[in-house]
Motif scaffolding. Structure first.
Motif, PDB file in Angstrom:
ATOM      1  N   GLU A  38       3.103   6.846   5.870  1.00 39.17           N
ATOM      2  CA  GLU A  38       3.651   5.523   5.582  1.00 39.17           C
ATOM      3  C   GLU A  38       5.151   5.642   5.334  1.00 39.17           C
ATOM      4  O   GLU A  38       5.615   6.591   4.705  1.00 39.17           O
ATOM      5  CB  GLU A  38       2.980   4.909   4.351  1.00 39.17           C
ATOM      6  CG  GLU A  38       3.479   3.490   4.083  1.00 39.17           C
ATOM      7  CD  GLU A  38       2.809   2.819   2.906  1.00 39.17           C
ATOM      8  OE1 GLU A  38       2.723   1.586   2.911  1.00 39.17           O
ATOM      9  OE2 GLU A  38       2.370   3.535   1.971  1.00 39.17           O
ATOM     10  N   ASN A  77       1.681   0.414   5.142  1.00 38.88           N
ATOM     11  CA  ASN A  77       0.231   0.249   5.004  1.00 38.88           C
ATOM     12  C   ASN A  77      -0.063  -0.688   3.829  1.00 38.88           C
ATOM     13  O   ASN A  77      -0.475  -0.241   2.750  1.00 38.88           O
ATOM     14  CB  ASN A  77      -0.453   1.609   4.781  1.00 38.88           C
ATOM     15  CG  ASN A  77      -0.225   2.578   5.924  1.00 38.88           C
ATOM     16  OD1 ASN A  77      -0.161   2.179   7.084  1.00 38.88           O
ATOM     17  ND2 ASN A  77      -0.101   3.849   5.601  1.00 38.88           N
ATOM     18  N   SER A  95      -2.493  -1.703   8.490  1.00 36.02           N
ATOM     19  CA  SER A  95      -1.145  -1.191   8.721  1.00 36.02           C
ATOM     20  C   SER A  95      -0.283  -2.271   9.357  1.00 36.02           C
ATOM     21  O   SER A  95      -0.798  -3.228   9.936  1.00 36.02           O
ATOM     22  CB  SER A  95      -1.171   0.051   9.612  1.00 36.02           C
ATOM     23  OG  SER A  95      -1.743  -0.253  10.871  1.00 36.02           O
TER      24      SER A  95
END
Length: 256
Positions: free
Chosen positions: A40, A75, A138
């Motif tokens: 991420e 995310n 996501s």
């Protein structure tokens, strides 16, 4: 993957720089489809992209090496699907805060997520959310900003760059670093439940807020005034004494 000197906890810590790509969003989505996990905060930055996309399926053209064209992975599983516009607020505010020291009160966010200086468009973004099991899994966030480009095509009449406004060149990596840092700040605000702060700030920085302006909806031109943005992201415009709400495809700003 390349390491990076961008400050912050995770946004921009994993930076991949490409010479040329069709679209950084496409590249990042392809990366996600592989079996290897993508951290991420990963940022894909391209010197040139030949099929950059914007809202309403617009094609975004940028001169190679002159502008910021990048995509970011988040995310946001903690954001309810019905409130996914909060992610638009987060990213818009992050870009705004990075540019505001340079442009001051001339800088505005044109709903939903374009960045304007006066009546010129500095850039925008395309957020593509992946929903799984009823939640946001996501988000691939593509951002394009005109930085050092001086000439734009005939079809981009209101495009403007930092260099055109301030008459100097800017370091793309420095601006990218600022944007990543500010996006992370607002993202963590939302994660911590400080949603009202983010929503209020976003609304206060809106282009044409509380101004009587011309719009078009369903091929009809009308005069109205932007009152607010609803929690779900719909734009509320007062026209002829009544309040109407619009989504992205239902209203057009008549800048000229």
């Amino acid at each position: 993957m390349q390491n990076n000197i961008i400050s912050g906890l995770f946004v921009g810590q994993n930076l991949v720089t490409l010479k040329e790509v069709d679209s950084t969003n496409n590249f990042l989505k392809n990366l996600l489809s592989n079996s290897k996990p993508v951290p991420e905060g990963t940022v894909i930055m391209a010197e040139s992209q030949y099929a950059g996309r914007g809202q309403r399926d617009n094609v975004w053209h940028a001169e190679a090496g002159k502008n910021l064209t990048f995509s970011l992975l988040l995310n946001p599983v903690f954001i309810p699907v019905a409130q996914q516009f909060d992610l638009t607020r987060v990213v818009s505010l992050g870009v705004f805060d990075a540019l505001q020291p340079l442009l001051g009160d001339r800088l505005k966010i044109k709903w939903p997520n374009d960045i304007y200086c006066d009546s010129g468009k500095l850039g925008g973004m395309l957020i593509e959310n992946m929903i799984q099991g009823g939640q946001l899994k996501s988000s691939v966030i593509g951002i394009g900003l005109n930085i050092n480009q001086q000439n734009f095509g005939e079809n981009t009449t209101n495009a403007v760059s930092l260099k055109q406004i301030l008459h100097k060149d800017y370091d793309l990596r420095n601006i990218l670093s600022q944007i990543c840092s500010y996006i992370e700040v607002y993202y963590l605000h939302v994660k911590a439940g400080r949603i009202d702060l983010v929503r209020d700030l976003y609304q206060s920085r809106l282009y044409w807020l509380n101004e009587v302006r011309d719009f078009r909806s369903n091929d009809n031109k009308f005069t109205g005034k932007i009152i607010r943005v609803m929690d779900n992201g719909l734009l509320v415009v007062e026209r002829e004494g009544t309040e109407e709400s619009y989504n992205l495809k239902e209203i057009e700003f008549l800048n000229k």
